[in-house]
Design a protein around this motif. Structure first.
Motif, PDB file in Angstrom:
ATOM      1  N   LEU A   1       9.571  -2.489  -9.469  1.00  0.00           N
ATOM      2  CA  LEU A   1       8.131  -3.327  -9.067  1.00  0.00           C
ATOM      3  C   LEU A   1       8.583  -4.236  -8.228  1.00  0.00           C
ATOM      4  O   LEU A   1       9.373  -4.551  -7.554  1.00  0.00           O
ATOM      5  CB  LEU A   1       7.439  -4.093 -10.399  1.00  0.00           C
ATOM      6  N   PRO A   2       7.367  -4.324  -7.274  1.00  0.00           N
ATOM      7  CA  PRO A   2       7.485  -5.207  -6.112  1.00  0.00           C
ATOM      8  C   PRO A   2       8.037  -6.734  -6.420  1.00  0.00           C
ATOM      9  O   PRO A   2       7.718  -7.141  -7.742  1.00  0.00           O
ATOM     10  CB  PRO A   2       5.938  -5.288  -5.525  1.00  0.00           C
ATOM     11  N   GLN A   3       8.386  -7.397  -5.705  1.00  0.00           N
ATOM     12  CA  GLN A   3       9.252  -8.742  -6.219  1.00  0.00           C
ATOM     13  C   GLN A   3       8.061  -9.665  -6.500  1.00  0.00           C
ATOM     14  O   GLN A   3       8.280 -10.505  -7.603  1.00  0.00           O
ATOM     15  CB  GLN A   3       9.824  -9.262  -4.768  1.00  0.00           C
TER      16      GLN A   3
ATOM     17  N   ASP B   1       0.953  -1.257  -0.070  1.00  0.00           N
ATOM     18  CA  ASP B   1       0.015  -0.032  -0.270  1.00  0.00           C
ATOM     19  C   ASP B   1       0.902   1.213   0.200  1.00  0.00           C
ATOM     20  O   ASP B   1       0.498   2.291  -0.717  1.00  0.00           O
ATOM     21  CB  ASP B   1      -0.812   0.123   1.192  1.00  0.00           C
ATOM     22  N   ALA B   2       1.851   1.313   0.882  1.00  0.00           N
ATOM     23  CA  ALA B   2       2.915   2.509   0.775  1.00  0.00           C
ATOM     24  C   ALA B   2       3.496   2.557  -0.795  1.00  0.00           C
ATOM     25  O   ALA B   2       3.675   3.904  -1.119  1.00  0.00           O
ATOM     26  CB  ALA B   2       3.753   2.284   1.932  1.00  0.00           C
ATOM     27  N   LEU B   3       3.786   1.684  -1.246  1.00  0.00           N
ATOM     28  CA  LEU B   3       4.435   1.738  -2.687  1.00  0.00           C
ATOM     29  C   LEU B   3       3.513   2.236  -3.635  1.00  0.00           C
ATOM     30  O   LEU B   3       3.701   3.114  -4.173  1.00  0.00           O
ATOM     31  CB  LEU B   3       5.101   0.198  -3.130  1.00  0.00           C
ATOM     32  N   ARG B   4       2.029   1.594  -3.642  1.00  0.00           N
ATOM     33  CA  ARG B   4       1.101   2.273  -4.486  1.00  0.00           C
ATOM     34  C   ARG B   4       0.911   3.409  -4.069  1.00  0.00           C
ATOM     35  O   ARG B   4       0.760   4.256  -5.055  1.00  0.00           O
ATOM     36  CB  ARG B   4       0.006   1.020  -4.154  1.00  0.00           C
ATOM     37  N   LEU B   5       0.756   3.961  -3.026  1.00  0.00           N
ATOM     38  CA  LEU B   5       0.847   5.340  -2.769  1.00  0.00           C
ATOM     39  C   LEU B   5       1.799   6.335  -3.117  1.00  0.00           C
ATOM     40  O   LEU B   5       1.270   7.442  -3.753  1.00  0.00           O
ATOM     41  CB  LEU B   5       0.491   5.708  -1.081  1.00  0.00           C
TER      42      LEU B   5
ATOM     43  N   ILE C   1       5.427  -9.109  -8.555  1.00  0.00           N
ATOM     44  CA  ILE C   1       5.306  -8.742  -9.809  1.00  0.00           C
ATOM     45  C   ILE C   1       6.307  -9.145 -10.621  1.00  0.00           C
ATOM     46  O   ILE C   1       6.255  -9.715 -11.620  1.00  0.00           O
ATOM     47  CB  ILE C   1       4.629  -7.471 -10.086  1.00  0.00           C
ATOM     48  N   ARG C   2       7.510  -8.893 -10.112  1.00  0.00           N
ATOM     49  CA  ARG C   2       8.799  -9.017 -11.012  1.00  0.00           C
ATOM     50  C   ARG C   2       8.848 -10.660 -11.420  1.00  0.00           C
ATOM     51  O   ARG C   2       9.465 -10.757 -12.381  1.00  0.00           O
ATOM     52  CB  ARG C   2       9.879  -8.674 -10.325  1.00  0.00           C
ATOM     53  N   ASP C   3       8.722 -11.354 -10.664  1.00  0.00           N
ATOM     54  CA  ASP C   3       8.729 -13.097 -10.615  1.00  0.00           C
ATOM     55  C   ASP C   3       7.737 -13.500 -11.589  1.00  0.00           C
ATOM     56  O   ASP C   3       8.196 -14.316 -12.158  1.00  0.00           O
ATOM     57  CB  ASP C   3       8.390 -13.616  -9.370  1.00  0.00           C
ATOM     58  N   ARG C   4       6.885 -12.623 -11.996  1.00  0.00           N
ATOM     59  CA  ARG C   4       5.857 -12.981 -13.137  1.00  0.00           C
ATOM     60  C   ARG C   4       6.187 -12.520 -14.526  1.00  0.00           C
ATOM     61  O   ARG C   4       5.611 -13.081 -15.551  1.00  0.00           O
ATOM     62  CB  ARG C   4       4.490 -12.709 -12.616  1.00  0.00           C
ATOM     63  N   ILE C   5       7.147 -11.724 -14.467  1.00  0.00           N
ATOM     64  CA  ILE C   5       7.396 -11.128 -16.014  1.00  0.00           C
ATOM     65  C   ILE C   5       8.374 -11.900 -16.670  1.00  0.00           C
ATOM     66  O   ILE C   5       9.497 -12.433 -16.197  1.00  0.00           O
ATOM     67  CB  ILE C   5       7.971  -9.498 -15.827  1.00  0.00           C
ATOM     68  N   GLU C   6       7.894 -12.280 -17.919  1.00  0.00           N
ATOM     69  CA  GLU C   6       8.761 -12.881 -18.961  1.00  0.00           C
ATOM     70  C   GLU C   6       9.076 -11.763 -20.147  1.00  0.00           C
ATOM     71  O   GLU C   6       8.208 -11.248 -20.690  1.00  0.00           O
ATOM     72  CB  GLU C   6       7.994 -14.068 -19.483  1.00  0.00           C
ATOM     73  N   VAL C   7      10.351 -11.690 -20.445  1.00  0.00           N
ATOM     74  CA  VAL C   7      10.791 -10.483 -21.432  1.00  0.00           C
ATOM     75  C   VAL C   7      11.366 -11.262 -22.416  1.00  0.00           C
ATOM     76  O   VAL C   7      12.260 -12.188 -22.357  1.00  0.00           O
ATOM     77  CB  VAL C   7      11.914  -9.565 -20.685  1.00  0.00           C
TER      78      VAL C   7
ATOM     79  N   GLU D   1       2.588  -2.514 -13.852  1.00  0.00           N
ATOM     80  CA  GLU D   1       1.970  -2.478 -12.608  1.00  0.00           C
ATOM     81  C   GLU D   1       0.466  -2.739 -13.099  1.00  0.00           C
ATOM     82  O   GLU D   1      -0.027  -3.442 -12.129  1.00  0.00           O
ATOM     83  CB  GLU D   1       1.985  -1.202 -12.016  1.00  0.00           C
ATOM     84  N   ASN D   2      -0.202  -2.208 -13.855  1.00  0.00           N
ATOM     85  CA  ASN D   2      -1.466  -2.384 -14.415  1.00  0.00           C
ATOM     86  C   ASN D   2      -1.785  -4.014 -14.696  1.00  0.00           C
ATOM     87  O   ASN D   2      -2.729  -4.497 -14.196  1.00  0.00           O
ATOM     88  CB  ASN D   2      -2.090  -1.689 -15.527  1.00  0.00           C
ATOM     89  N   ALA D   3      -0.977  -4.583 -15.598  1.00  0.00           N
ATOM     90  CA  ALA D   3      -0.929  -6.004 -15.730  1.00  0.00           C
ATOM     91  C   ALA D   3      -0.751  -6.717 -14.497  1.00  0.00           C
ATOM     92  O   ALA D   3      -1.545  -7.815 -14.404  1.00  0.00           O
ATOM     93  CB  ALA D   3       0.362  -6.237 -16.780  1.00  0.00           C
ATOM     94  N   GLY D   4       0.150  -6.551 -13.673  1.00  0.00           N
ATOM     95  CA  GLY D   4       0.101  -7.248 -12.476  1.00  0.00           C
ATOM     96  C   GLY D   4      -1.147  -7.313 -11.652  1.00  0.00           C
ATOM     97  O   GLY D   4      -1.653  -8.093 -10.834  1.00  0.00           O
ATOM     98  N   LYS D   5      -1.819  -5.893 -11.494  1.00  0.00           N
ATOM     99  CA  LYS D   5      -2.690  -5.742 -10.652  1.00  0.00           C
ATOM    100  C   LYS D   5      -4.091  -6.594 -11.307  1.00  0.00           C
ATOM    101  O   LYS D   5      -5.034  -7.248 -10.552  1.00  0.00           O
ATOM    102  CB  LYS D   5      -3.549  -4.393 -10.684  1.00  0.00           C
ATOM    103  N   TYR D   6      -4.295  -6.597 -12.538  1.00  0.00           N
ATOM    104  CA  TYR D   6      -5.533  -7.214 -13.162  1.00  0.00           C
ATOM    105  C   TYR D   6      -5.359  -8.553 -13.565  1.00  0.00           C
ATOM    106  O   TYR D   6      -6.270  -9.181 -14.556  1.00  0.00           O
ATOM    107  CB  TYR D   6      -6.086  -6.275 -14.148  1.00  0.00           C
TER     108      TYR D   6
END
Length: 478
Positions: A344-346, A302-306, A348-354, A379-384
């Motif tokens: 990004l938070p860890q 929440d702090a990071l998002r704020l 979300i980072r762990d889910r990204i494939e580049v 970040e939008n992709a990670g949230k939804y």
């Protein structure tokens, strides 16, 4: 300034007085025959001067003929007849007639000059008063009202002063044609003038001013000198309208600058007063070791998002205020993607494939603004999208430029796709993820400022959304 009726009355009085003086002098010559021919001749010039001064040249010449007849009847032998006995008397009568005619002409010319001087003085007074009133006028309506009133006083005619043909009352086709021609050519036309003489009024357009201004003078055209003076008054009104417009523009610019300065000061204060405690809060949360991750991790998120929302709002406000113009340079998408993922938070980072194609060219963009674009898309992709699914980031060459795509496995987009990029607007799946509706607005605003094209579509191979950014090698800020 006297009107036409007053002038006619003055001419009648002058002619009547001249006739009375002539008859009195004739009666005196009959009753006092020894008064003297020369004295009588001089006295008979008085009614000639009176008639010419008050009634004009023709009236003066008419009185000169009448005075010559009275002089012949009373002063020349044989008296009390119109006969002339001596050739010398005929010469005397001829000389008297010539002197009377010259006197009438000179008196009429002097009277006309005096009338013109009085008119010029009156016009100058009207013009001066109008100028002072125009300087005090605060609206366009007041300017038109003041100028129309002054024109009526100067021309002794009804006046309509308008800025477009549509503002005139209905008139004949000749009047409309005259008005349109005068306005189109900034000239004069109408009744009593060579052009559109069948019109019922005279139409005079201003020479000065950035916007059109047209005066309608009811009735026939006055003298050309009067029309020229009317044109000067209309030009002064047109200049006054321009001054009002310029003053309004300056005032609006001043207010805009003051508002802009205040907004910049507010955002600078917000940036200082909020970012500093947010940084301290983030650092404090990261240093806390709590036995239950389920408690501390949501607080950190929440702090990071704020903090991210605050950064987005400030950057968006700075862009709208033109504080920070894009600083375009050549960039490698690999570095941009790595920097965004690292912020990004860890989870979300762990889910990204580049996947970056080898032929992906360098792009032209602003490093800071592009960082915010990619970061918000990720970040939008990670949230939804579900936490168990991957987020794919693809980069490859496209049409001489490059394309960067972010693909998730979320619920996709619905009919409200047009609202996704609006500030503080969120899609119909917003209830499944926290957010403020700022991130995609930043993406859209920054991309427009940089000349990049952002598109959004549903995936065809599986559920999910594709956000794509197209970079052209011809990207130029305009």
């Amino acid at each position: 300034m006297p009107d036409a009726r007053t002038k006619a009355t003055e001419r009648t009085i002058s002619l009547g007085l001249a006739l009375v003086v002539t008859l009195v002098l004739g009666w005196a010559g009959i009753n006092w025959p020894n008064f003297g021919t020369a004295n009588f001749a001089l006295l008979l010039l008085v009614p000639v001067v009176i008639a010419a001064s008050g009634g004009g040249r023709m009236a003066g010449l008419g009185l000169a003929v009448l005075a010559g007849a009275v002089f012949n009847f009373v002063a020349l032998e044989p008296r009390l007849t119109f006969a002339i006995a001596k050739s010398g008397d005929l010469l005397t009568l001829g000389v008297y007639a010539l002197v009377a005619f010259v006197t009438a002409s000179v008196a009429a010319r002097l009277a006309e000059a005096g009338e013109r001087a009085r008119q010029d003085a009156a016009d100058s007074a009207i013009f001066s008063a109008m100028t002072q009133q125009l300087l005090a006028a605060g609206t366009r309506e007041q300017v038109l009202q003041v100028a129309a009133k002054a024109l009526e006083a100067s021309t002794q005619r009804g006046v309509s002063l308008v800025e477009s043909i549509g503002d005139l009352s209905r008139s004949s086709s000749q009047d409309e044609a005259a008005a349109r021609w005068a306005l189109a050519h900034s000239e004069m036309a109408g009744r009593g003038l060579p052009l559109f003489s069948d019109a019922s009024s005279v139409y005079v357009a201003a020479h000065a001013g950035r916007r059109p201004l047209l005066a309608r003078l009811e009735g026939s055209a006055p003298q050309l000198s009067r029309l020229a003076h009317a044109r000067d008054m209309i030009d002064e009104a047109a200049d006054a309208l321009d001054r009002l417009e310029l003053a309004a523009r300056i005032e609006a610019e001043t207010r805009r600058a003051e508002s802009e300065a205040m907004r910049r000061a507010i955002f600078a204060s917000i940036g200082h007063d909020l970012r500093t405690p947010m940084t301290t809060l983030r650092a404090g949360l990261e240093s806390i070791s709590y036995h239950d991750p389920k408690v501390i991790n949501p607080i950190r998120a929440d702090a990071l998002r704020l903090e991210r929302t605050l950064d987005n709002l400030l950057e968006l406000a700075r862009l709208q205020a033109n504080d920070a113009l894009p600083d375009v340079s050549s960039m490698d998408l690999t570095d941009t993607i790595d920097a965004a993922i690292g912020a990004l938070p860890q989870a979300i980072r762990d889910r990204i494939e580049v996947t970056i194609a080898e032929d992906t060219p360098l792009i032209q963009s602003d490093p800071i603004m592009l960082h915010h674009i990619v970061l918000n898309l990720l970040e939008n992709a990670g949230k939804y999208s579900p936490e168990t699914t991957s987020i794919q980031v693809l980069a490859h060459r496209l049409d001489g430029g490059a394309r960067l795509s972010v693909m998730d496995e979320g619920p996709g987009i619905g009919e409200d796709v047009a609202d996704l990029f609006g500030l503080f607007k969120r899609g119909h799946h917003s209830d499944c993820a926290p957010g403020s509706g700022v991130g995609l607005s930043v993406v859209d605003s920054f991309a427009r400022a940089l000349g990049h094209r952002v598109s959004i579509a549903n995936r065809t191979d599986k559920p999910g959304t594709i956000f794509a950014i197209d970079f052209s090698d011809r990207t130029k800020l305009g």
